[in-house]
Motif scaffolding. Structure first.
Motif, PDB file in Angstrom:
ATOM      1  N   ALA A  38       0.751  -1.201   0.029  1.00 60.84           N
ATOM      2  CA  ALA A  38      -0.085   0.011   0.151  1.00 60.84           C
ATOM      3  C   ALA A  38       1.041   1.198   0.066  1.00 60.84           C
ATOM      4  O   ALA A  38       0.637   2.358  -0.922  1.00 60.84           O
ATOM      5  CB  ALA A  38      -0.923   0.005   1.325  1.00 60.84           C
ATOM      6  N   MET A  39       1.809   1.408   0.712  1.00 57.51           N
ATOM      7  CA  MET A  39       2.927   2.274   0.864  1.00 57.51           C
ATOM      8  C   MET A  39       3.221   2.708  -0.614  1.00 57.51           C
ATOM      9  O   MET A  39       3.578   3.816  -1.036  1.00 57.51           O
ATOM     10  CB  MET A  39       3.833   2.096   1.979  1.00 57.51           C
ATOM     11  N   ILE A  40       3.977   1.640  -1.121  1.00 56.52           N
ATOM     12  CA  ILE A  40       4.608   2.006  -2.548  1.00 56.52           C
ATOM     13  C   ILE A  40       3.536   2.518  -3.355  1.00 56.52           C
ATOM     14  O   ILE A  40       3.663   3.509  -4.308  1.00 56.52           O
ATOM     15  CB  ILE A  40       5.357   0.590  -3.049  1.00 56.52           C
ATOM     16  N   TRP A  41       2.362   1.837  -3.452  1.00 56.30           N
ATOM     17  CA  TRP A  41       1.150   2.291  -4.226  1.00 56.30           C
ATOM     18  C   TRP A  41       0.660   3.646  -4.021  1.00 56.30           C
ATOM     19  O   TRP A  41       0.664   4.351  -5.162  1.00 56.30           O
ATOM     20  CB  TRP A  41      -0.009   1.382  -4.193  1.00 56.30           C
ATOM     21  N   ALA A  42       0.622   4.043  -2.882  1.00 53.15           N
ATOM     22  CA  ALA A  42       0.082   5.383  -2.417  1.00 53.15           C
ATOM     23  C   ALA A  42       1.320   6.478  -2.437  1.00 53.15           C
ATOM     24  O   ALA A  42       0.643   7.648  -2.273  1.00 53.15           O
ATOM     25  CB  ALA A  42      -0.624   5.136  -1.177  1.00 53.15           C
ATOM     26  N   MET A  43       2.374   6.254  -2.683  1.00 57.72           N
ATOM     27  CA  MET A  43       3.332   7.353  -2.827  1.00 57.72           C
ATOM     28  C   MET A  43       2.969   8.875  -3.271  1.00 57.72           C
ATOM     29  O   MET A  43       3.243   9.805  -2.372  1.00 57.72           O
ATOM     30  CB  MET A  43       4.637   6.739  -3.205  1.00 57.72           C
ATOM     31  N   PRO A  44       2.556   8.758  -4.676  1.00 60.41           N
ATOM     32  CA  PRO A  44       2.402   9.951  -4.910  1.00 60.41           C
ATOM     33  C   PRO A  44       1.097  10.902  -4.441  1.00 60.41           C
ATOM     34  O   PRO A  44       1.341  11.970  -4.106  1.00 60.41           O
ATOM     35  CB  PRO A  44       1.904   9.606  -6.600  1.00 60.41           C
ATOM     36  N   ALA A  45       0.127  10.189  -3.889  1.00 54.25           N
ATOM     37  CA  ALA A  45      -0.870  10.767  -3.302  1.00 54.25           C
ATOM     38  C   ALA A  45      -0.598  11.206  -1.911  1.00 54.25           C
ATOM     39  O   ALA A  45      -1.028  12.365  -1.322  1.00 54.25           O
ATOM     40  CB  ALA A  45      -2.232   9.726  -3.284  1.00 54.25           C
ATOM     41  N   VAL A  46       0.044  10.252  -1.092  1.00 57.73           N
ATOM     42  CA  VAL A  46       0.711  10.807   0.324  1.00 57.73           C
ATOM     43  C   VAL A  46       1.576  11.838   0.069  1.00 57.73           C
ATOM     44  O   VAL A  46       1.772  12.841   0.953  1.00 57.73           O
ATOM     45  CB  VAL A  46       1.227   9.538   0.930  1.00 57.73           C
ATOM     46  N   ASN A  47       2.374  12.000  -0.930  1.00 56.99           N
ATOM     47  CA  ASN A  47       3.548  12.790  -1.213  1.00 56.99           C
ATOM     48  C   ASN A  47       2.788  14.329  -1.192  1.00 56.99           C
ATOM     49  O   ASN A  47       3.308  15.200  -0.626  1.00 56.99           O
ATOM     50  CB  ASN A  47       4.246  12.723  -2.532  1.00 56.99           C
ATOM     51  N   TYR A  48       1.645  14.160  -1.837  1.00 58.28           N
ATOM     52  CA  TYR A  48       0.780  15.428  -2.290  1.00 58.28           C
ATOM     53  C   TYR A  48       0.238  15.787  -0.921  1.00 58.28           C
ATOM     54  O   TYR A  48       0.161  16.953  -0.575  1.00 58.28           O
ATOM     55  CB  TYR A  48      -0.362  14.953  -3.316  1.00 58.28           C
ATOM     56  N   ASP A  49      -0.341  15.013  -0.360  1.00 56.28           N
ATOM     57  CA  ASP A  49      -1.171  15.454   0.996  1.00 56.28           C
ATOM     58  C   ASP A  49       0.023  15.932   2.205  1.00 56.28           C
ATOM     59  O   ASP A  49      -0.238  16.676   2.911  1.00 56.28           O
ATOM     60  CB  ASP A  49      -1.804  14.162   1.711  1.00 56.28           C
ATOM     61  N   LEU A  50       1.224  15.429   2.053  1.00 51.30           N
ATOM     62  CA  LEU A  50       2.164  15.740   2.884  1.00 51.30           C
ATOM     63  C   LEU A  50       2.453  17.327   2.706  1.00 51.30           C
ATOM     64  O   LEU A  50       2.454  18.086   3.548  1.00 51.30           O
ATOM     65  CB  LEU A  50       3.458  15.063   2.864  1.00 51.30           C
ATOM     66  N   MET A  51       2.517  17.813   1.509  1.00 57.56           N
ATOM     67  CA  MET A  51       2.671  19.216   1.043  1.00 57.56           C
ATOM     68  C   MET A  51       1.510  20.004   1.419  1.00 57.56           C
ATOM     69  O   MET A  51       1.722  21.062   2.120  1.00 57.56           O
ATOM     70  CB  MET A  51       2.728  19.338  -0.335  1.00 57.56           C
ATOM     71  N   LEU A  52       0.283  19.427   1.285  1.00 54.93           N
ATOM     72  CA  LEU A  52      -1.078  20.094   1.564  1.00 54.93           C
ATOM     73  C   LEU A  52      -1.100  20.442   3.094  1.00 54.93           C
ATOM     74  O   LEU A  52      -1.453  21.311   3.559  1.00 54.93           O
ATOM     75  CB  LEU A  52      -2.304  19.496   1.184  1.00 54.93           C
ATOM     76  N   GLN A  53      -0.869  19.091   3.880  1.00 54.37           N
ATOM     77  CA  GLN A  53      -1.237  19.489   5.349  1.00 54.37           C
ATOM     78  C   GLN A  53       0.073  20.524   5.936  1.00 54.37           C
ATOM     79  O   GLN A  53      -0.278  21.039   6.950  1.00 54.37           O
ATOM     80  CB  GLN A  53      -0.929  18.181   5.832  1.00 54.37           C
ATOM     81  N   GLU A  54       1.397  20.319   5.429  1.00 52.22           N
ATOM     82  CA  GLU A  54       2.371  21.342   5.743  1.00 52.22           C
ATOM     83  C   GLU A  54       1.801  22.762   5.625  1.00 52.22           C
ATOM     84  O   GLU A  54       2.071  23.587   6.614  1.00 52.22           O
ATOM     85  CB  GLU A  54       3.527  21.067   4.946  1.00 52.22           C
ATOM     86  N   MET A  55       1.131  23.103   4.477  1.00 51.93           N
ATOM     87  CA  MET A  55       0.524  24.276   4.348  1.00 51.93           C
ATOM     88  C   MET A  55      -0.639  24.717   5.330  1.00 51.93           C
ATOM     89  O   MET A  55      -0.597  25.800   6.094  1.00 51.93           O
ATOM     90  CB  MET A  55       0.002  24.550   3.084  1.00 51.93           C
ATOM     91  N   LEU A  56      -1.591  23.767   5.370  1.00 52.73           N
ATOM     92  CA  LEU A  56      -2.699  23.867   6.465  1.00 52.73           C
ATOM     93  C   LEU A  56      -2.097  24.108   7.993  1.00 52.73           C
ATOM     94  O   LEU A  56      -2.546  24.947   8.448  1.00 52.73           O
ATOM     95  CB  LEU A  56      -3.575  22.749   6.275  1.00 52.73           C
ATOM     96  N   SER A  57      -1.098  23.449   8.246  1.00 54.52           N
ATOM     97  CA  SER A  57      -0.664  23.476   9.685  1.00 54.52           C
ATOM     98  C   SER A  57       0.395  24.447  10.069  1.00 54.52           C
ATOM     99  O   SER A  57       0.478  24.956  11.167  1.00 54.52           O
ATOM    100  CB  SER A  57      -0.050  22.088  10.193  1.00 54.52           C
ATOM    101  N   LYS A  58       1.201  24.811   8.932  1.00 56.06           N
ATOM    102  CA  LYS A  58       2.195  25.716   9.282  1.00 56.06           C
ATOM    103  C   LYS A  58       2.363  27.221   8.732  1.00 56.06           C
ATOM    104  O   LYS A  58       2.857  28.078   9.297  1.00 56.06           O
ATOM    105  CB  LYS A  58       3.801  25.008   8.623  1.00 56.06           C
ATOM    106  N   THR A  59       1.207  27.235   7.987  1.00 58.21           N
ATOM    107  CA  THR A  59       1.315  28.401   7.206  1.00 58.21           C
ATOM    108  C   THR A  59      -0.059  29.232   7.185  1.00 58.21           C
ATOM    109  O   THR A  59      -1.192  28.630   7.784  1.00 58.21           O
ATOM    110  CB  THR A  59       1.835  28.540   5.911  1.00 58.21           C
ATOM    111  N   ALA A  60      -0.434  30.460   6.990  1.00 62.72           N
ATOM    112  CA  ALA A  60      -1.692  30.938   7.055  1.00 62.72           C
ATOM    113  C   ALA A  60      -2.275  30.719   5.781  1.00 62.72           C
ATOM    114  O   ALA A  60      -3.471  31.108   5.527  1.00 62.72           O
ATOM    115  CB  ALA A  60      -1.619  32.683   7.263  1.00 62.72           C
ATOM    116  N   GLY A  61      -1.643  30.197   4.716  1.00 62.81           N
ATOM    117  CA  GLY A  61      -2.404  29.891   3.544  1.00 62.81           C
ATOM    118  C   GLY A  61      -3.566  28.671   3.695  1.00 62.81           C
ATOM    119  O   GLY A  61      -3.314  27.866   4.630  1.00 62.81           O
ATOM    120  N   THR A  62      -4.318  28.439   2.651  1.00 61.25           N
ATOM    121  CA  THR A  62      -5.411  27.696   2.757  1.00 61.25           C
ATOM    122  C   THR A  62      -5.726  27.193   1.218  1.00 61.25           C
ATOM    123  O   THR A  62      -5.315  27.785   0.324  1.00 61.25           O
ATOM    124  CB  THR A  62      -6.664  27.907   3.430  1.00 61.25           C
TER     125      THR A  62
END
Length: 475
Positions: A38-62
């Protein structure tokens, strides 16, 4: 006879061992095995979500706004193999409430950009900018949600997505790293707009947030938290037809659409173990080397396995090809999808020197970039942390490029770039610093590449190791 007898004994012993396992043992092995896949298969989507969550949790951006880095990228940006020689703007969008417009500026005397628009799975929807669909004229890119049946209005570049979420990477080009050119690049980038199609007649102003001083870390986590990101994708995005075979394997891990993900402590331990195993598999695959680019012996490789590039550009249309393993590897060290790789930009990767040795941060290396580089915009060379694939932390800079006016040129027009913990004497302007305690890797970027790169009439030589470095001097 002896060989067949030995094989038979081994088979009997394996059967006995399997029979000795308890149901709990078998269930645990099933979770571990399925979690690795599952981890190998899901890598591009989780890669995306890591960037999204970093924005939502660390910055004022949304979502529906733009974040940007108000200076050429430095190590505070810990995304995967980013480009420190362009001004980055990122726009995350979501079409659950209807189509979204990305209204992008034309290139002119004040600036230009190279952009890519992708889905949650980082499948390229379109390239934009000078060598994208608008050919530098700018345009209104319309992102349509999954299953959209309406007619796109005239005057838009309609892009049908199979996910609700996605993002655009907008690289505002720099003439130089000077303060005036950086300010112009920022001002140009702020001409982009994002708004719902429903508000197209009177769009609200786009909100921009500068995140240059924020520790923005979206590197891949090889631990149980990976599956929390994966669960978020499953809950918020539709299942794609090609991925429906993953529905039951994910249920084994406790990930199921419409249900909370609440793994037990024992399952978390198995997921963490599986994440480490998947990381080791992907690292071994990457370390084995990508396809060489200039020749069979060249240490410069394609930026990703060619089957992944082809499948993504064709939206995985070939029913007999689905390169999940290579895709997982590619998105473990990079992000974004490019519709026409080689038109607007092309990348080359090197993880070894001329003699086949890994790049060591405590040694001194030289790359000679031959004259007449095959680019209409610029070339750059960047050093990344070999383990994280992000910019090396605490370094004063990460790259050198043809935009740097004070770089020294050789008599024939070639340029020597040095990688070392300390600058060789008199070579400060041509030097990229490295961490003596860490290995590194290199990426060569060619923006608006020309034919000479692809027919190999111009070749980038391998990097040479000059010496080991001790206490700022070489030996």
């Amino acid at each position: 006879m002896r060989r067949s007898l030995t094989a038979g004994v081994a088979l009997v012993l394996s059967i006995v061992a399997a029979q000795a396992q308890t149901p709990d043992d078998i269930a645990a092995r099933n979770i571990q095995r399925r979690a690795v896949e599952a981890m190998i298969w899901a890598m591009p989507a989780v890669n995306y979500d890591l960037m999204l969550q970093e924005m939502l949790s660390k910055t004022a951006g949304t979502v529906g706004q733009a974040i940007y880095w108000g200076r050429p990228l430095d190590w505070h940006n810990q995304t995967l193999t980013p480009n420190p020689d362009a001004l980055y703007f990122m726009v995350f969008f979501n079409t659950k409430d209807g189509p979204v417009v990305l209204d992008l500026p034309s290139g002119d005397a004040n600036g230009s950009f190279n952009g890519n628009i992708v889905t949650v799975w980082q499948m390229p929807l379109e390239d934009a900018g000078l060598l994208g669909a608008d050919k530098g004229k700018g345009g209104k890119y319309l992102i349509l949600p999954p299953g959209y049946t309406g007619k796109a209005p005239d005057g838009y570049i309609a892009l049908q997505s199979d996910t609700f979420g996605g993002y655009m990477l907008f690289r505002s080009n720099l003439r130089s790293h000077g303060a005036d050119d950086v300010a112009k690049s920022i001002a140009y980038g702020k001409q982009l707009k994002i708004y719902p199609l429903a508000l197209a007649d009177n769009p609200p102003p786009t909100v921009f947030t500068d995140v240059k001083d924020i520790g923005y870390d979206s590197t891949i986590r090889y631990d149980a938290s990976f599956f929390e990101h994966l669960d978020r994708i499953v809950q918020n995005e539709p299942w794609l037809q090609r991925d429906r075979a993953m529905i039951d394997p994910l249920k084994t891990l406790g990930i199921e659409k419409g249900k909370p993900f609440n793994p037990s402590d024992s399952t978390k331990a198995l997921l963490a173990s599986a994440a480490r195993e998947a990381g080791a598999l992907l690292e071994a695959k990457y370390d084995a080397g990508l396809p060489p680019f200039f020749s069979e012996t060249s240490r410069w490789t394609f930026p990703a396995p060619t089957d992944v590039v082809k499948a993504a550009q064709e939206a995985y249309a070939d029913p007999d090809v689905y390169p999940i393993d290579n895709r997982g590897m590619a998105y473990s060290y990079a992000y974004i999808g490019i519709k026409r790789l080689g038109a607007g930009q092309f990348y080359l990767i090197s993880i070894r020197d001329k003699d086949g040795r890994a790049f060591e941060g405590d040694a001194t290396y030289r790359l000679t970039v031959p004259p007449n580089a095959p680019v209409e915009q610029y070339w750059s060379i960047t050093a990344y942390d070999r383990q994280t694939h992000a910019l090396i932390k605490n370094m004063s800079r990460a790259s050198r490029s043809s935009q740097i006016a004070d770089m020294q040129k050789n008599a024939d027009g070639s340029v020597d770039v040095y990688f070392a913990p300390a600058a060789p004497a008199g070579k400060e302007a041509n030097w990229v610093p490295t961490d003596p305690a860490r290995k590194f890797e290199l990426m060569f970027r060619a923006y608006a590449p020309t034919k000479a790169l692809f027919d190999h009439s111009w070749k980038l030589p391998d990097v040479e190791r000059l010496a080991a470095t001790v206490g700022g001097s070489t030996r």
